[in-house]
Scaffold this motif. Structure first.
Motif, PDB file in Angstrom:
ATOM      1  N   SER A  45       0.830  -1.212   0.000  1.00  0.00           N
ATOM      2  CA  SER A  45       0.000   0.000   0.000  1.00  0.00           C
ATOM      3  C   SER A  45       0.862   1.258   0.000  1.00  0.00           C
ATOM      4  CB  SER A  45      -0.943   0.012   1.205  1.00  0.00           C
ATOM      5  OG  SER A  45      -1.895  -1.018   1.060  1.00  0.00           O
ATOM      6  N   ASP A 164      -5.932  -1.077  -4.944  1.00  0.00           N
ATOM      7  CA  ASP A 164      -5.312  -1.620  -3.729  1.00  0.00           C
ATOM      8  C   ASP A 164      -6.336  -2.485  -2.985  1.00  0.00           C
ATOM      9  OD1 ASP A 164      -3.849  -2.292  -1.522  1.00  0.00           O
ATOM     10  OD2 ASP A 164      -3.419  -0.239  -0.876  1.00  0.00           O
ATOM     11  N   GLU A 165      -6.233  -3.780  -3.173  1.00  0.00           N
ATOM     12  CA  GLU A 165      -7.138  -4.753  -2.542  1.00  0.00           C
ATOM     13  C   GLU A 165      -8.601  -4.361  -2.744  1.00  0.00           C
ATOM     14  OE1 GLU A 165      -5.988  -6.902   0.616  1.00  0.00           O
ATOM     15  OE2 GLU A 165      -3.851  -6.539   0.358  1.00  0.00           O
TER      16      GLU A 165
HETATM   17 MG   LIG Z   1      -2.081  -2.823   2.077  1.00  0.00          MG
END
Ligand SMILES: [Mg+2]
Ligand SMILES: Nc1ncnc2c1ncn2[C@@H]1O[C@H](COP(=O)(O)OP(=O)(O)O)[C@@H](O)[C@H]1O
Length: 267
Positions: A45, A164-165
């Motif tokens: 991240s 991101d995810e």
């Molecule tokens: Mg992360």
């Protein structure tokens, strides 16, 4: 030219005494779909926020279309060219309806009104939200919310989208919809996609995988030859998708794959 380039990239949080990113040198090419995998805390991240200048390197640099994210004059271009989709899109909505929300981003970017209307039509078709444009964002399902957020970013015509995810809070159907959207955007519209995920089956859909470990990119592999990658992935404790587990198990026990097929499918 690489669309994004990392040069000796380092990052350290102020209150921390260890670097989170430790000298990354990589290029990301136009039109490719790159997945980033790795354990929690490996720096994924942190890295994603450096791609569009949301954070700035504490060492080395990130270049987007040849421009450093630290150059004040380029930052606006960079933020427009590299869109970010997070895990929870909730906080990204600002307007009472999906349509207004998409329009709001374009208004801020100075897109003329006629163009705005066309783009809303276009992006809603791409991500299949035409039927929910009139709805309040917070009433949508998880997958619809994520698609609405993607539409808002696409309307600004970025060249790169970073996820991101973004599928991790969705049910299997919602996840499938987002993956299909990513796939279409990359394969049909030539968008460069960077997706951080802990689902290997998602990573296997992409062109290339970076495996991050303690702030370094330990592996940079193409998905053209997945069977060759299974051994180290398993050794790193990553849960392989079921069909690959089966394949690995069969290989270990020297069961012929064709025999396995006969066992599964019958004579
Ligand atoms: Mg992360
Ligand atoms: N705001 C922050 N301040 C200090 N340390 C942070 C902050 N955000 C993340 N970290 C630390 O940086 C490391 C990498 O985190 P992160 O980039 O979120 O990894 P990942 O996304 O791979 O789980 C972790 O050790 C995490 O605790």
């Amino acid at each position: 030219m690489a669309i994004i380039e990392l040069r000796d990239l380092e990052y350290q949080y102020e209150e921390s005494d260890e670097k989170v990113l430790k000298g990354l040198n990589k290029k990301i090419h136009q039109g490719e779909w790159l997945s980033i995998i790795g354990a929690n805390g490996s720096g994924k991240s942190t890295l994603s926020r450096l791609f569009n200048g949301l954070s700035q390197p504490t060492g080395g640099s990130v270049l987007v279309l040849g421009k450093k994210t630290t150059e004040e004059d380029s930052l606006q271009m960079i933020r427009r060219e590299v869109g970010m989709v997070f895990q929870n899109p909730e906080h990204q909505f600002v307007a009472p309806t999906v349509r207004d929300d998409i329009a709001f981003g374009m208004e801020n970017a100075g897109v003329p009104r006629e163009v705005m209307l066309e783009r809303i039509d276009e992006v809603s078709r791409w991500v299949n939200i035409e039927h929910i444009l009139h709805m309040e964002p917070h009433r949508l399902s998880g997958g619809q919310k994520q698609r609405a957020a993607i539409a808002g970013i696409l309307a600004l015509r970025p060249q790169v989208m970073v996820f991101d995810e973004s599928t991790s809070m969705l049910d299997p159907n919602g996840r499938k919809e987002i993956l299909e959207t990513m796939n279409r955007l990359c394969r049909e519209s030539g968008l460069t996609i960077i997706s951080i995920t802990h689902y290997l089956e998602e990573a296997f859909m992409s062109d290339r995988i970076w495996f991050m470990k303690a702030g370094r990119i330990e592996k940079d592999v193409t998905t053209a030859n997945i069977p060759d990658q299974l051994e180290w992935m398993e050794a790193e404790g990553m849960p392989l998708p079921y069909k690959y587990q089966l394949y690995r198990e069969a290989k270990k026990r020297r069961i012929d794959i064709r025999t396995l097929r006969t066992m599964v499918e019958g004579e």
